[in-house]
Design a protein around this motif. Structure first.
Motif, PDB file in Angstrom:
ATOM      1  N   ARG A 229      32.394  38.252  47.367  1.00 22.16           N
ATOM      2  CA  ARG A 229      31.276  39.144  47.671  1.00 22.16           C
ATOM      3  C   ARG A 229      31.650  40.605  47.395  1.00 22.16           C
ATOM      4  NH1 ARG A 229      27.952  40.772  53.029  1.00 22.16           N
ATOM      5  NH2 ARG A 229      25.950  41.067  52.006  1.00 22.16           N
ATOM      6  N   ALA A 230      32.879  40.975  47.705  1.00 19.83           N
ATOM      7  CA  ALA A 230      33.320  42.340  47.454  1.00 19.83           C
ATOM      8  C   ALA A 230      33.262  42.658  45.968  1.00 19.83           C
ATOM      9  CB  ALA A 230      34.737  42.540  47.980  1.00 19.83           C
ATOM     10  N   LYS A 231      33.659  41.703  45.155  1.00 15.35           N
ATOM     11  CA  LYS A 231      33.627  41.920  43.706  1.00 15.35           C
ATOM     12  C   LYS A 231      32.199  42.087  43.224  1.00 15.35           C
ATOM     13  CE  LYS A 231      35.659  42.054  39.654  1.00 15.35           C
ATOM     14  NZ  LYS A 231      36.603  43.150  39.310  1.00 15.35           N
ATOM     15  N   THR A 232      31.285  41.264  43.744  1.00 20.62           N
ATOM     16  CA  THR A 232      29.886  41.305  43.310  1.00 20.62           C
ATOM     17  C   THR A 232      29.154  42.543  43.807  1.00 20.62           C
ATOM     18  OG1 THR A 232      29.777  38.887  43.270  1.00 20.62           O
ATOM     19  CG2 THR A 232      27.685  40.075  43.393  1.00 20.62           C
ATOM     20  N   VAL A 233      29.353  42.885  45.069  1.00 20.04           N
ATOM     21  CA  VAL A 233      28.564  43.950  45.692  1.00 20.04           C
ATOM     22  C   VAL A 233      29.105  45.342  45.370  1.00 20.04           C
ATOM     23  CG1 VAL A 233      27.792  44.930  47.891  1.00 20.04           C
ATOM     24  CG2 VAL A 233      27.777  42.449  47.553  1.00 20.04           C
ATOM     25  N   ILE A 234      30.415  45.538  45.510  1.00 17.02           N
ATOM     26  CA  ILE A 234      30.954  46.890  45.345  1.00 17.02           C
ATOM     27  C   ILE A 234      31.959  47.007  44.204  1.00 17.02           C
ATOM     28  CG2 ILE A 234      30.549  47.448  47.756  1.00 17.02           C
ATOM     29  CD1 ILE A 234      33.489  47.127  48.330  1.00 17.02           C
ATOM     30  N   GLY A 235      32.304  45.882  43.574  1.00 20.06           N
ATOM     31  CA  GLY A 235      33.208  45.939  42.432  1.00 20.06           C
ATOM     32  C   GLY A 235      34.665  46.113  42.793  1.00 20.06           C
ATOM     33  N   SER A 236      35.050  45.705  43.997  1.00 22.84           N
ATOM     34  CA  SER A 236      36.436  45.892  44.426  1.00 22.84           C
ATOM     35  C   SER A 236      37.236  44.606  44.281  1.00 22.84           C
ATOM     36  CB  SER A 236      36.505  46.377  45.875  1.00 22.84           C
ATOM     37  OG  SER A 236      36.117  45.345  46.772  1.00 22.84           O
ATOM     38  N   ASN A 237      38.529  44.778  44.119  1.00 29.64           N
ATOM     39  CA  ASN A 237      39.481  43.674  44.045  1.00 29.64           C
ATOM     40  C   ASN A 237      40.217  43.628  45.377  1.00 29.64           C
ATOM     41  OD1 ASN A 237      41.834  42.105  43.646  1.00 29.64           O
ATOM     42  ND2 ASN A 237      41.825  42.522  41.453  1.00 29.64           N
ATOM     43  N   VAL A 238      39.776  42.752  46.268  1.00 31.84           N
ATOM     44  CA  VAL A 238      40.320  42.725  47.628  1.00 31.84           C
ATOM     45  C   VAL A 238      41.811  42.414  47.612  1.00 31.84           C
ATOM     46  CG1 VAL A 238      40.250  41.538  49.843  1.00 31.84           C
ATOM     47  CG2 VAL A 238      38.117  42.170  48.715  1.00 31.84           C
ATOM     48  N   GLU A 239      42.236  41.479  46.779  1.00 30.47           N
ATOM     49  CA  GLU A 239      43.655  41.115  46.731  1.00 30.47           C
ATOM     50  C   GLU A 239      44.518  42.329  46.368  1.00 30.47           C
ATOM     51  OE1 GLU A 239      46.702  37.995  44.445  1.00 30.47           O
ATOM     52  OE2 GLU A 239      44.541  37.927  44.064  1.00 30.47           O
ATOM     53  N   ARG A 240      44.069  43.091  45.396  1.00 31.49           N
ATOM     54  CA  ARG A 240      44.806  44.283  44.979  1.00 31.49           C
ATOM     55  C   ARG A 240      44.864  45.308  46.106  1.00 31.49           C
ATOM     56  NH1 ARG A 240      42.769  48.249  40.058  1.00 31.49           N
ATOM     57  NH2 ARG A 240      44.749  49.292  39.631  1.00 31.49           N
ATOM     58  N   ILE A 241      43.743  45.499  46.789  1.00 28.26           N
ATOM     59  CA  ILE A 241      43.693  46.470  47.881  1.00 28.26           C
ATOM     60  C   ILE A 241      44.641  46.077  49.005  1.00 28.26           C
ATOM     61  CG2 ILE A 241      42.210  47.344  49.741  1.00 28.26           C
ATOM     62  CD1 ILE A 241      39.892  47.273  47.673  1.00 28.26           C
ATOM     63  N   LEU A 242      44.658  44.813  49.364  1.00 26.26           N
ATOM     64  CA  LEU A 242      45.531  44.361  50.444  1.00 26.26           C
ATOM     65  C   LEU A 242      46.998  44.475  50.058  1.00 26.26           C
ATOM     66  CD1 LEU A 242      43.586  41.248  51.827  1.00 26.26           C
ATOM     67  CD2 LEU A 242      43.357  43.678  52.421  1.00 26.26           C
ATOM     68  N   GLU A 243      47.313  44.182  48.808  1.00 30.05           N
ATOM     69  CA  GLU A 243      48.688  44.347  48.333  1.00 30.05           C
ATOM     70  C   GLU A 243      49.097  45.819  48.372  1.00 30.05           C
ATOM     71  OE1 GLU A 243      48.723  42.650  44.445  1.00 30.05           O
ATOM     72  OE2 GLU A 243      48.899  40.572  45.162  1.00 30.05           O
ATOM     73  N   ASN A 244      48.179  46.695  47.993  1.00 31.04           N
ATOM     74  CA  ASN A 244      48.474  48.131  48.043  1.00 31.04           C
ATOM     75  C   ASN A 244      48.721  48.591  49.472  1.00 31.04           C
ATOM     76  OD1 ASN A 244      48.289  48.378  45.291  1.00 31.04           O
ATOM     77  ND2 ASN A 244      46.316  49.416  45.274  1.00 31.04           N
ATOM     78  N   PHE A 245      47.939  48.066  50.407  1.00 28.37           N
ATOM     79  CA  PHE A 245      48.140  48.434  51.813  1.00 28.37           C
ATOM     80  C   PHE A 245      49.502  47.960  52.296  1.00 28.37           C
ATOM     81  CE2 PHE A 245      47.838  47.845  56.393  1.00 28.37           C
ATOM     82  CZ  PHE A 245      47.263  49.033  56.803  1.00 28.37           C
ATOM     83  N   GLN A 246      49.880  46.739  51.947  1.00 26.88           N
ATOM     84  CA  GLN A 246      51.183  46.217  52.348  1.00 26.88           C
ATOM     85  C   GLN A 246      52.313  47.087  51.812  1.00 26.88           C
ATOM     86  OE1 GLN A 246      50.501  42.280  50.712  1.00 26.88           O
ATOM     87  NE2 GLN A 246      50.415  41.370  52.759  1.00 26.88           N
ATOM     88  N   SER A 247      52.188  47.499  50.557  1.00 25.59           N
ATOM     89  CA  SER A 247      53.219  48.353  49.969  1.00 25.59           C
ATOM     90  C   SER A 247      53.276  49.710  50.668  1.00 25.59           C
ATOM     91  CB  SER A 247      52.943  48.553  48.475  1.00 25.59           C
ATOM     92  OG  SER A 247      52.984  47.324  47.772  1.00 25.59           O
ATOM     93  N   LEU A 248      52.117  50.243  50.992  1.00 32.48           N
ATOM     94  CA  LEU A 248      52.045  51.533  51.682  1.00 32.48           C
ATOM     95  C   LEU A 248      52.696  51.441  53.060  1.00 32.48           C
ATOM     96  CD1 LEU A 248      50.833  54.408  51.291  1.00 32.48           C
ATOM     97  CD2 LEU A 248      48.788  53.567  52.469  1.00 32.48           C
ATOM     98  N   MET A 249      52.440  50.349  53.767  1.00 30.64           N
ATOM     99  CA  MET A 249      53.026  50.170  55.087  1.00 30.64           C
ATOM    100  C   MET A 249      54.541  50.026  54.994  1.00 30.64           C
ATOM    101  SD  MET A 249      50.813  50.508  57.432  1.00 30.64           S
ATOM    102  CE  MET A 249      51.975  50.040  58.702  1.00 30.64           C
ATOM    103  N   ALA A 250      55.029  49.311  54.003  1.00 31.13           N
ATOM    104  CA  ALA A 250      56.475  49.161  53.834  1.00 31.13           C
ATOM    105  C   ALA A 250      57.121  50.518  53.580  1.00 31.13           C
ATOM    106  CB  ALA A 250      56.771  48.195  52.685  1.00 31.13           C
ATOM    107  N   GLN A 251      56.482  51.327  52.755  1.00 31.54           N
ATOM    108  CA  GLN A 251      57.018  52.648  52.442  1.00 31.54           C
ATOM    109  C   GLN A 251      56.984  53.569  53.651  1.00 31.54           C
ATOM    110  OE1 GLN A 251      56.260  55.263  48.669  1.00 31.54           O
ATOM    111  NE2 GLN A 251      54.656  55.790  50.107  1.00 31.54           N
TER     112      GLN A 251
END
Length: 285
Positions: free
Chosen positions: A172-194
């Motif tokens: 739904r995120a891809k269809t409605v807003i054009g976002s890649n949820v998997e990528r966003i969550l991976e980015n958050f994980q990396s940010l938290m680790a840093q």
């Protein structure tokens, strides 16, 4: 970004807002970057979506000249405006410095917002480096939708990162807003680790949008994802109609014009649910 025929980088900025209390700690100056890869139907800053400059005419200011020159400089009333200004690093820093007294007395600082800051990551990095060198407290507001390495570079230069979680269902995120949820969550994980080494404070934010994110199922998906990170704060951002008039001004269709803002009871129910998981909740922020 590079200006044609010049070597100095610039950012395309559509607003610099002073005295903000909802974009990080203390009194903030918010620098709004133009450009966003997402297409959220509830966006309160539709002028930020395109990286391109556009021109608008505010009818409330218009003198209805016999022959409109459609020229920002020539317009006698200021009704004809350009949305998006190309500003050098020095120009942005000069505007920010006008509020030094407020930063010093309130513990505030500068927040980069948008649009999406990651859409102009190289300029954001240069600006944040300059701000840190001058002793400013810094923050960004981001959807996390962008280049992971650039996000980490930016995050390392911030005291706070306000990270929005929107629609969590990937399809739904891809269809409605054009976002890649998997990528966003991976980015958050990396940010938290840093953040364990940089000390950057990462604060999740949940927009509460009727028909999209204002439901326990979506909220629980966010909470389940956040559980391992042992964070103590979450900001809830209830839907509002403050940006509705901008769509007409820009000649854009606004899909949520007839959608009611959440009631206090609806917001409080989500708040109580999140607080029950041990979080300190701020409405707005």
């Amino acid at each position: 970004m590079m200006c044609d025929g010049q070597t100095e980088a610039f950012g395309r900025i559509f607003n610099i807002q002073r005295y903000s209390l909802n974009d990080g700690e203390g009194i903030r100056t918010v620098v709004f970057f133009k450009g966003c890869p997402l297409r959220c139907p509830w966006c309160a800053n539709p002028e930020s979506r395109s990286l391109h400059q556009v021109h608008v005419r505010r009818l409330s200011k218009c003198l209805h000249c016999d022959v409109c020159q459609e020229d920002v400089v020539e317009c006698p009333s200021g009704a004809y405006e350009q949305v998006g200004q190309d500003m050098t690093l020095a120009e942005v820093l000069t505007e920010i410095a006008k509020d030094d007294l407020f930063y010093q007395t309130s513990g505030g600082g500068v927040t980069l917002s948008g649009g999406e800051v990651l859409s102009q990551a190289p300029f954001a990095i240069v600006l944040l480096e300059a701000l840190k060198a001058r002793g400013y407290r810094t923050a960004i507001e981001t959807s996390g939708h962008g280049n992971a390495q650039q996000l980490l570079q930016i995050g390392a230069l911030c005291d706070e990162v306000l990270f929005d979680f929107k629609i969590m269902d990937a399809a739904r995120a891809k269809t409605v807003i054009g976002s890649n949820v998997e990528r966003i969550l991976e980015n958050f994980q990396s940010l938290m680790a840093q953040s364990k080494t940089t000390g950057t404070k990462v604060i999740p934010r949940l927009p509460l949008i009727p028909g999209y994110t204002l439901d326990i199922v979506n909220v629980d998906k966010v909470l389940n994802f956040l559980c391992p990170f042992a964070l103590d704060q979450i900001h809830l951002l209830p839907f509002h109609q403050f940006g509705a008039s901008k769509y007409e001004l820009l000649g854009m269709a606004y899909q949520l014009k007839d959608v009611d803002v959440p009631t206090h009871a609806e917001v409080n129910a989500i708040r109580a649910h999140v607080e029950a998981q041990g979080y300190t909740v701020t409405i707005g922020g």
